[in-house]
Each structure stands twice: as structure tokens, then as C-alpha cells.
Design an enzyme around this catalytic site. Structure first.
Site, short mmCIF file in Angstrom:
data_model
loop_
_atom_site.label_atom_id
_atom_site.label_comp_id
_atom_site.label_asym_id
_atom_site.label_seq_id
_atom_site.Cartn_x
_atom_site.Cartn_y
_atom_site.Cartn_z
N ASP A 81 43.34 34.18 32.84
CA ASP A 81 42.20 34.94 32.34
C ASP A 81 41.99 36.21 33.14
OD1 ASP A 81 41.57 33.14 34.47
OD2 ASP A 81 39.44 33.49 34.14
N ASP A 111 45.80 41.14 38.68
CA ASP A 111 44.91 39.98 38.77
C ASP A 111 44.77 39.31 37.41
OD1 ASP A 111 43.11 38.18 39.87
OD2 ASP A 111 41.39 39.50 39.64
N GLU A 143 39.55 30.86 35.73
CA GLU A 143 39.38 31.08 37.17
C GLU A 143 38.31 32.11 37.45
OE1 GLU A 143 40.20 32.94 41.17
OE2 GLU A 143 40.15 33.86 39.16
#
Length: 392
Positions: A81, A111, A143
């Protein structure tokens, strides 16, 4: 393995599939598209792929892809995510990978969707038929918001591996520890009334003053009691982030709310801290005639710590030529610790670019990360005994 796209193509496809997780329903999205891409590519390499829907969020999924058998081996882990984005602050489409100035731009490049593309591209060129211990690719959901993906794995007791690397952006520095984080809300309900006569009500702001005094004393106690020289801020912190109360200066404040966070050092227990804070409140309730409630804003995230002397930390220090360090941000590392794995955080890109407009990963991060992945797979999966691979 002709079915596999190039590294840049894989990263482009991962970036093109939105998978935002957020506590605000208007932003929150499924990560299924990313999971299906990873399943397709890893299956072509011979991995057995299991897609696990989250118990409480059936549109969110974890992926456990396994190659090889045995009780040891290596887990390469990341989350699928991303955070939301500020469209007006991006100079390019966040969902279109763009290369410029020796950087790859896009939401999730560092990320951390880019990590998966680098892992798969590295494995493409390795002889995976020689594995003597399992290699597991783990892709998690949520996350960036609830960490429900990692919590579901702990509840299921899977995956099992001896060593794990989480590819969060650390500028290729091995990370052996980070603090935990709790975010809490205290709500005080009093009784509103005309300000000309304090006896007409119970002032929630007055009660909050007492709560803050107790919390500040407790904060000082934590600072005096717990220290860890591995961290720049070497003590647990408590931050009073926002406070809201009342509606008019000529009314007794009927309700007041405080939101704060507490970041605990490794070895400290979040639940015990919550119980300590809870125990401070009943006396204030009795003395002020108010009702005081303590609630989690979201479930706490455990701290993460792996001993510097552990094999995977020392191996990655050699592979990167960098000493292990700590970070201020939280990861899924504590959950993999709970699953019994020696874990470290190490990945391409910088946390300074994560969660920012125009997020990017430098092209110079790719080959060094592939060197680390190659070395760890050989050490923990190809070589049956890590002592035989001391040259790594």
C-alpha cells in the site's frame, strides 16, 4: 523466464495500480491489483503463491510466495500500500513512473513498491534450483494505516523463516531497531453551565489540567527510568499533539479531548504503558466529578529490535559497508520479531522522500540493493549452513 517484464516495466506496472490505505474511507483502496501482479511474476519463477484476505477487510490481501522447503530460510518482506497524495503538489502523474535526473518518480517508488521489482529482477538472474532452504517473498496490506496485514500474519503464525529483511527505504543502511508507537485519546465529560457560577457545572478543562499534570509527571518518570543509547532521542517520548474543549468563554467547559502519542523503547511493553496511564485517571474522576475515557486512536505498533551481533545484521553490514543504525519511524519489524525471525530493515531510497510529493528512488540505489539480496539469498537459502558463507 521470458514472461517477466524488465525491472522498469515491473515498477511502472506496480506504480500504475493505486493501492492507497488510509483511515479515511474516501481514500482507502484495495491492494488486490498489486498482489495479483506479484503473484503472476513470482509464479513464473516457480514460487508457490498463497493470497490471504484480511479477516476484517476482505478487499485487502497479504501474499506469501514460497520457493523451497525447510524450517529455516529467508523472508524478503514489503508492504503493497501507499499513503494518499497531494495531486496539486506533484509535477507529474503519481501513478505514471517517470525517469529524470537519474531518479525514478512515482507514488510508491521508494515506499515501497520499487523494492518488489528489485527483488524479482534480482531473482530472475539467480539459479533458484540450488535452494537448500526456503525463500519467501512476503507482501502485506495496510502497513500505512492499521498494519492489519502484519497483525493477521502474527495471528496466523505465518510465515515461518529464520531470517527476514524488510525493504523499507533506509538509504541502504541496515537498521536493527526502532521505537514502538501508541496514539491515544483522553475524553473528559463534565457539565456545562453559566460561567458566572462555577457550582452550576463541572469544568472539563479544569479536569484536563489535572490529567496533563499527571501525564507530564509520568512522562518524566519514563525519561528518568528508560534509556537506550542506540537512539538519538535515547528515552521514550510522549507528545501532547492536540487538545479541544469548550465552545464559549462564558460557558463552563462541558467536554475536553486530548490526543497524544507515546513512543516506547525496545523492551518496553505497550500494554503495560497503557495500563499505567489508565490507573492515573480514576482519582481525577472522583476529585473533579467528571467522566474520563481513554481510547486508542488505532492499535499500537510494537517496537522492533534485533541484536547487532545477530548474523543477518552482521551480514548486511558487510554487504553494505555500513554500520547498523536505528530509525525514528515505525515498520512491521516488531511483528516479524513476534514470528520468531531475526529481522532487519534495509531498503533502497530515502525515508526523506517517502510520503512526499514527487516521491522518487535514485537509480544508484538499485544495483547495491540487488547485491544485498543476492548475498542474503546465497547465504541463507543456497548455502545450507551460514557458517560456510562467512565471506558474504
Amino acid at each position: 523466464m521470458s514472461k517477466l517484464p524488465s525491472l522498469i516495466s515491473m515498477m511502472s506496472q506496480l506504480i500504475a495500480v493505486p493501492s492507497i490505505s488510509c483511515s479515511q474511507a474516501s481514500w482507502d483502496q484495495s491492494n488486490k491489483g498489486v498482489i495479483l501482479l506479484l503473484e503472476d511474476w513470482l509464479s513464473s519463477l516457480g514460487f508457490q503463491c498463497e493470497i490471504m484476505p484480511l479477516p476484517e477487510q476482505p478487499n485487502k490481501f497479504n501474499l506469501i510466495a514460497t520457493l523451497g522447503q525447510g524450517a529455516g530460510g529467508l523472508v524478503l518482506s514489503g508492504h503493497t500500500d501507499t499513503v494518499p497524495y497531494d495531486e496539486d503538489r506533484w509535477t507529474s502523474n503519481p501513478f505514471t513512473l517517470q525517469e529524470r535526473d537519474n531518479r525514478l518518480y512515482g507514488l510508491g517508488t521508494c515506499d515501497m513498491k520499487g523494492f518488489f521489482a528489485i527483488v524479482i529482477d534480482t531473482l530472475r538472474d539467480m539459479d533458484l534450483s540450488k535452494l537448500q532452504q526456503p525463500l519467501i517473498i512476503l507482501a502485506t496490506a495496510d502497513e500505512e494505516s492499521s498494519m492489519e496485514g502484519a497483525r493477521a500474519l502474527v495471528d496466523a503464525g505465518r510465515p515461518k523463516g529464520r531470517y527476514a529483511l524488510i525493504g523499507e527505504p533506509t538509504s541502504l543502511t541496515p537498521i536493527h531497531a526502532h521505537k514502538g508507537i501508541m496514539m491515544e485519546k483522553i475524553r473528559i465529560t463534565g457539565q456545562a453551565g453559566h460561567s458566572s457560577n462555577p457550582n452550576l457545572g463541572n469544568n472539563a478543562l479544569d479536569a484536563m489540567h489535572s490529567v496533563l499534570s499527571e501525564l507530564m509527571q509520568y512522562r518524566q518518570h519514563l525519561k528518568d527510568t528508560y534509556r537506550d543509547a542506540n537512539f538519538v532521542i535515547d528515552y521514550p517520548t510522549m507528545n501532547f499533539g492536540c487538545i479541544h474543549g469548550g465552545d464559549s468563554p462564558n460557558r463552563i467547559c462541558g467536554r475536553c479531548e486530548l490526543e497524544f502519542d507515546l513512543r516506547a523503547l525496545p523492551g518496553m511493553n505497550n500494554q503495560a504503558l497503557l495500563e499505567d496511564i489508565t490507573a492515573l485517571l480514576p482519582k481525577i474522576e472522583r476529585n473533579t466529578g467528571t467522566k474520563i475515557q481513554l481510547n486508542e486512536l488505532f492499535p499500537s505498533v510494537p517496537s522492533f529490535s534485533t541484536k547487532k551481533e545477530s548474523d543477518i545484521i552482521q551480514a548486511c553490514e558487510r554487504l553494505t559497508n555500513k554500520p547498523a543504525d536505528t530509525v525514528a519511524f515505525a515498520t512491521e519489524g516488531g511483528y516479524l520479531n513476534q514470528l520468531g525471525m531475526e529481522t532487519l530493515i534495509l531498503g533502497p531510497g530515502s525515508i526523506d522522500q517517502a510520503h512526499q510529493p514527487n516521491e522518487f528512488m535514485g537509480l544508484d540505489q538499485i544495483k547495491p540493493m540487488q547485491h544485498v539480496i543476492n548475498g542474503l539469498v546465497k547465504r541463507y537459502c543456497v548455502t545450507s549452513n551460514e557458517n560456510e558463507a562467512a565471506s558474504v
